[in-house]
Design a protein around this motif. Structure first.
Motif, PDB file in Angstrom:
ATOM      1  N   ILE A 139     -53.098   3.690  10.988  1.00 47.59           N
ATOM      2  CA  ILE A 139     -51.745   3.446  10.834  1.00 47.59           C
ATOM      3  C   ILE A 139     -50.909   4.194  11.954  1.00 47.59           C
ATOM      4  O   ILE A 139     -49.891   3.389  12.539  1.00 47.59           O
ATOM      5  N   THR A 141     -51.756   4.417  15.031  1.00 47.05           N
ATOM      6  CA  THR A 141     -51.864   3.487  16.332  1.00 47.05           C
ATOM      7  C   THR A 141     -50.816   2.361  16.222  1.00 47.05           C
ATOM      8  O   THR A 141     -50.297   2.261  17.047  1.00 47.05           O
ATOM      9  N   ARG A 142     -51.014   1.886  15.061  1.00 44.26           N
ATOM     10  CA  ARG A 142     -49.565   0.961  14.881  1.00 44.26           C
ATOM     11  C   ARG A 142     -48.229   1.400  14.954  1.00 44.26           C
ATOM     12  O   ARG A 142     -47.513   0.657  15.705  1.00 44.26           O
ATOM     13  N   ALA A 145     -47.540   1.786  18.641  1.00 42.16           N
ATOM     14  CA  ALA A 145     -47.367   0.482  19.276  1.00 42.16           C
ATOM     15  C   ALA A 145     -46.027   0.087  19.085  1.00 42.16           C
ATOM     16  O   ALA A 145     -45.378  -0.708  19.793  1.00 42.16           O
ATOM     17  N   GLU A 146     -45.628   0.000  17.729  1.00 46.09           N
ATOM     18  CA  GLU A 146     -44.149  -0.583  17.424  1.00 46.09           C
ATOM     19  C   GLU A 146     -42.984   0.294  18.069  1.00 46.09           C
ATOM     20  O   GLU A 146     -42.125  -0.445  18.221  1.00 46.09           O
TER      21      GLU A 146
END
Length: 396
Positions: A139, A141-142, A145-146
């Motif tokens: 989560i 990492t996402r 990235a966002e």
């Protein structure tokens, strides 16, 4: 999810581990900070560590996660995981720090459980840890990235372009990126972490909700100065911001995170806050005004007095701009001209399908949540934000 063999072991040992979990987490933090003292100095909230609330929160999250795994073998507690991951992301927690936590946590478990920690028990709880850790890493990492940042690299320098004394104990700070680049986008209800260097050299971090509507260049936060009571110390970061930070100064601020955000749609809404918990609600109200939300909106706020109600003018004005919104304010001051005492929703009408968003002290949110459940609001439609260790899941 857990293997069948591990689930059986965790189910059998959960009472014993749960009974010892606070002792385990106390030893864990002692070991962690002995090995990495900079983590207490520059990452963890020293006030929460001294009060023991961070230890209780970690114990509660581990116990809640393990309990959920054995009671719902085909599911995952995503609400809890998302909330933790957003807090971690706002602090810049990195994936390579999870093995460090694992090592010291399992050393603490071995010391506390002694001979009861057989290889089979150790393997089962190791599985629990890595299920939780890997879910959080994915989560986070996402989330990084966002925001277009490398893992953990969430910090930028921001300049204070204005400071406003909202009440005797609340100051708002208007910020813009010091590098002149656009401010990162955020969703109404989200927060940023602010890191300041204190007199002893520590770089402590606290979270503050973003207020107002997004603009290309600026962001705003409102900070209540935390005054210690009953022998507790004053809030280190809020005291520093109130005492030392003025227009022209710079602050180290994270990218925005937080999962207390408005879901799309025209559903009836309730925005309930107490004290400085009004800040994410103000951002939500601005969003609702900007998008022309047509549905009913019930605004609820509790405070000591009208003079202590930070940004009260904005609270009232934004509510008035919505076509189907009503505001209900409660104050402890009996001469306020408003409702007095604790929030009581008995006579506040709520439509079927209401989604509720809460922010304030835990006792306030527990009380409001209970009243909403009694009025038929679905538990899944009640969302909340806690600043500081999240003890809700362990005690709700």
């Amino acid at each position: 999810m857990l293997t069948e063999s591990a689930a059986a072991v965790v189910r059998a040992t959960l009472p014993a581990v749960g009974a010892a979990i606070e002792d385990i987490t106390e030893r864990f933090y002692g070991k962690l900070f002995a090995a990495r003292p900079e983590l207490l100095r520059d990452l963890f909230n020293r006030g929460n560590q001294a009060a023991g609330t961070q230890r209780q929160a970690l114990a509660g999250s581990i116990a809640a996660f393990a309990t959920y795994l054995v009671e719902h073998p085909d599911e995952r507690p995503d609400v809890m995981l998302n909330r933790i991951a957003h807090k971690h992301a706002s602090l810049g927690v990195r994936a390579d720090e999870y093995p460090l936590v694992h090592r010291h946590l399992f050393e603490a478990i071995a010391e506390v459980l002694g001979d009861a920690l057989t290889p089979e028990v150790a393997a089962a709880w190791d599985e629990v840890y890595w299920l939780m850790a890997n879910a959080l890493i994915a989560i986070e990492t996402r989330l990084y990235a966002e925001q277009g940042v490398a893992g953990g690299d969430v910090w930028r320098q921001w300049e204070v372009v204005a400071r406003t004394e909202e009440t005797p104990h609340v100051a708002s700070f208007l910020l813009r990126p010091a590098d002149g680049h656009p401010a990162p986008a955020f969703r109404a209800g989200q927060y940023v972490s602010v890191q300041v260097q204190l007199a002893d050299g520590a770089r402590q971090i606290r979270q503050y909700s973003l207020t107002g509507a997004p603009s290309a260049t600026t962001r705003a936060i409102a900070v209540k100065q935390v005054t210690g009571t009953g022998g507790d110390p004053d809030g280190e970061v809020s005291h520093h911001l109130h005492t030392h930070v003025r227009q022209g100064d710079q602050l180290r601020v994270s990218a925005p995170y937080g999962d207390l955000v408005l879901e799309p749609g025209d559903a009836p809404l309730l925005l309930a806050s107490a004290g400085i918990g009004c800040t994410p609600m103000l951002a939500m109200l601005e969003q609702l005004v900007a998008t022309g939300h047509p549905g009913p909106v019930t605004v609820v706020h509790a405070d000591r007095s009208p003079g202590d109600h930070a940004l009260s003018g904005d609270h009232e004005a934004l509510t008035a701009k919505l076509p189907a919104a009503t505001a209900h304010f409660w104050y402890e001051d009996p001469d306020s001209g408003h409702r007095t005492g604790r929030v009581d929703l008995t006579d506040v009408p709520l439509e079927t399908g209401t989604r509720a968003y809460l922010c304030g002290p835990l006792p306030f949110m527990r009380a409001v949540r209970g009243q909403l459940l009694d009025k038929g609001v679905a538990a899944a439609d009640i969302h909340y934000e806690v600043f500081g260790p999240d003890l809700w899941l362990a005690q709700a």
